[in-house]
Enzyme design. Structure first.
Site, PDB file in Angstrom:
ATOM      1  CB  SER A   1      -0.743  -0.139   1.352  1.00  0.00           C
ATOM      2  OG  SER A   1      -0.216   0.106   2.519  1.00  0.00           O
TER       3      SER A   1
ATOM      4  CG  ASN B   1      -3.324   4.461   0.917  1.00  0.00           C
ATOM      5  OD1 ASN B   1      -4.252   4.632   1.749  1.00  0.00           O
ATOM      6  ND2 ASN B   1      -2.553   3.720   0.877  1.00  0.00           N
TER       7      ASN B   1
ATOM      8  CG  HIS C   1      -3.151  -1.425  -2.837  1.00  0.00           C
ATOM      9  ND1 HIS C   1      -3.223  -0.184  -2.610  1.00  0.00           N
ATOM     10  CD2 HIS C   1      -3.164  -1.888  -1.583  1.00  0.00           C
ATOM     11  CE1 HIS C   1      -3.672   0.245  -1.159  1.00  0.00           C
ATOM     12  NE2 HIS C   1      -3.506  -1.026  -0.636  1.00  0.00           N
TER      13      HIS C   1
ATOM     14  CD  GLU D   1      -4.575   2.330  -5.249  1.00  0.00           C
ATOM     15  OE1 GLU D   1      -4.899   3.547  -5.215  1.00  0.00           O
ATOM     16  OE2 GLU D   1      -3.828   1.513  -4.445  1.00  0.00           O
TER      17      GLU D   1
END
Length: 506
Positions: A120, A191, A141, A153
């Site tokens: 991540s 993120n 991800h 992702e």
């Protein structure tokens, strides 16, 4: 590289187990490896329990469960992954450990096998650097809990072949997930895009604009988010969130937009992580969040005369429409009468700035956020200055809540609460697009599915608010505060400029 049928999963923790579940349900053969045999046994038992509950709820048949269970093969050694088409690594977030695993894998798997990391926060390019064939290494991800979080992702490292990412896109779709493509940059999409909500919420609290619970209530009940920043931080836990905030800030070389807060540093040091420790931004008793008592709203006993400053065309129009719906008579004098509440509608400015610029009576001036919360049932937000008298605060609260709509009164802030947070969120997504980290469509898909933001994602949210208003809020906040964290993304600025140019030339 298409036609993936056999997947090796390294790590039988929560992420590895979740990936194994959706892969097995998609009729893919899963080879599950962990250095701990007990971890594999635990994962298999938990999967059995999950699938049994699915049968009880009528979501899977007994035959489907048996088929899924048969797709999972426990492995005691990496060598048992020799024939897989894809390996997904889901272990500790440590670059050296991941590099070591990938180097060992290259000695085991075939030349056509894809090596993917569920990292991540670590660079895919850096992980691949340890490999003889970095072109087959990519990021894959997933988000926790994997079966429920339907986005994944697909991250392309600097040396990753395009066909590797395309194969991951196809297998993700087969597993029922929405793949989004991203370049190898800190935070990838979700993120990265999630930073502004938390960071700006913390900045608001640090400035003593209002308390944690009120920030969250405003974001839920005025701006339409499922959670506010402090509820979200308590859910994700500060032992995860705070290091990520610091990591992304440093990876972007102290970019002001990502500046962390000392609030989380202190709480992280004190072990106040959130729900899982029973104490975070909220206290939890038996897992239930404890909320402060709501502020009592004074009754509307007397008729209140209201004068609205016509300094912002959109704000003035929206405020007067709301007052008319509430049955409030608006004083239309050129200047504010001495016995009237002075209502202002700033976009990105604070009360002090507007009072100073227009020579208003600071004691009687209250700001109303007209960017959000004007529909029936939505929370309304008022803002006072340092000099606004309590008497006029009470009158304003009584006026705007007399139809039983919840109202929050906050201290002076450039951009209220929702304006600050939403503009920062939209601006962050615009900068992701400007850097070419992902396409606008993938940015919206990733954030909508990964974070649950309203209106289909941050860029669509910007369209709903109005790109010109978002830009105005950011420019005003930067002017008032002098903080470069609010500087508008060129991606946003240019689109507003060109849209304005089109309107004026037609």
């Amino acid at each position: 590289m298409s036609g993936i049928q056999k997947i090796g999963i390294i790590g039988a923790g929560a992420m590895g187990q979740g990936i194994a579940q959706i892969a097995a349900q998609a009729n893919l053969h899963v080879f599950l490896f962990d250095v701990s045999a007990a971890a594999i046994s635990k994962a298999q038992a938990q999967l059995t329990s999950i699938w049994e509950r699915q049968v009880e709820r009528g979501r899977m048949s007994v035959e489907q469960v048996k088929a899924a269970q048969a797709q999972i093969t426990p492995c005691a050694a990496l060598e048992e992954l020799a024939d897989v088409d894809l390996v997904v690594e889901a272990i500790v977030e440590n670059l050296e450990v991941k590099q070591d695993v990938f180097k060992r894998l290259e000695a085991v798997v075939s030349a056509s096998c894809i090596l993917a990391s569920n990292t991540s926060s670590l660079s895919i390019t850096a992980i691949a650097q340890a490999c003889e064939h970095p072109e087959r290494v990519a990021g894959f991800h997933f988000f926790n809990p994997v079966p429920l979080m339907k986005v994944v992702e697909v991250i392309e490292g600097l040396r990753t072949k395009p066909e590797v990412c395309q194969a991951l896109v196809e297998v993700a779709q087969r597993m029922g997930h929405a793949p989004v493509r991203a370049k190898d940059m800190p935070g990838f999409i979700v993120n990265h895009a999630g930073r502004p909500m938390n960071i700006e919420g913390l900045k608001i609290a640090q400035e003593q604009v209002t308390d944690f619970a009120t920030v969250d209530a405003i974001m839920r009940e005025q701006a339409g988010f499922r959670m506010g920043p402090f509820e979200l931080l308590d859910l994700t836990a500060l032992d995860v969130s705070h290091p990520v905030m610091e990591s992304i800030y440093h990876q972007f070389y102290e970019e002001p937009r990502f500046r962390p807060s000392p609030i989380t540093a202190v709480r992280y040091a004190g072990g106040m992580y959130g729900r899982k420790t029973g104490q975070g931004f909220y206290t939890y008793v038996d897992g239930k969040k404890q909320l402060p008592e709501p502020m009592p709203i004074p009754p509307l006993n007397d008729e209140i005369k209201v004068w609205v400053l016509p300094h912002h065309e959109v704000g003035y129009e929206r405020a007067t429409e709301l007052l008319e719906r509430l049955g409030i008579v608006i004083d239309e004098s050129d200047l504010a009468p001495e016995d009237a509440l002075i209502l202002i509608t700033p976009y990105g400015e604070d009360v002090a700035t507007v009072v100073a610029n227009f020579g208003l009576d600071a004691q009687r001036t209250i700001a109303l956020d007209t960017a959000f919360g004007l529909e029936a049932g939505q929370r309304r937000v008022l803002m006072r200055s340092l000099l606004t008298a309590e008497e006029w605060c009470h009158k304003a609260l009584a006026l705007f809540s007399h139809d039983q709509t919840p109202v929050s009164l906050i201290e002076d802030s450039a951009g209220f609460v929702a304006q600050r947070l939403v503009a920062s969120i939209v601006n962050g997504a615009c900068d992701i697009a400007q850097q070419g980290i992902a396409t606008p469509a993938d940015i919206d898909t990733a954030v909508s599915l990964g974070l649950g933001y309203p209106h289909g994602g941050p860029l669509s949210l910007g369209d709903a608010v109005g790109a010109d208003l978002v830009l105005e809020i950011l420019q005003s906040m930067q002017h008032v505060t002098g903080d470069m964290r609010y500087r508008p993304s060129l991606w946003l600025q240019r689109r507003v400029q060109l849209t304005t140019s089109l309107r004026t030339t037609r």
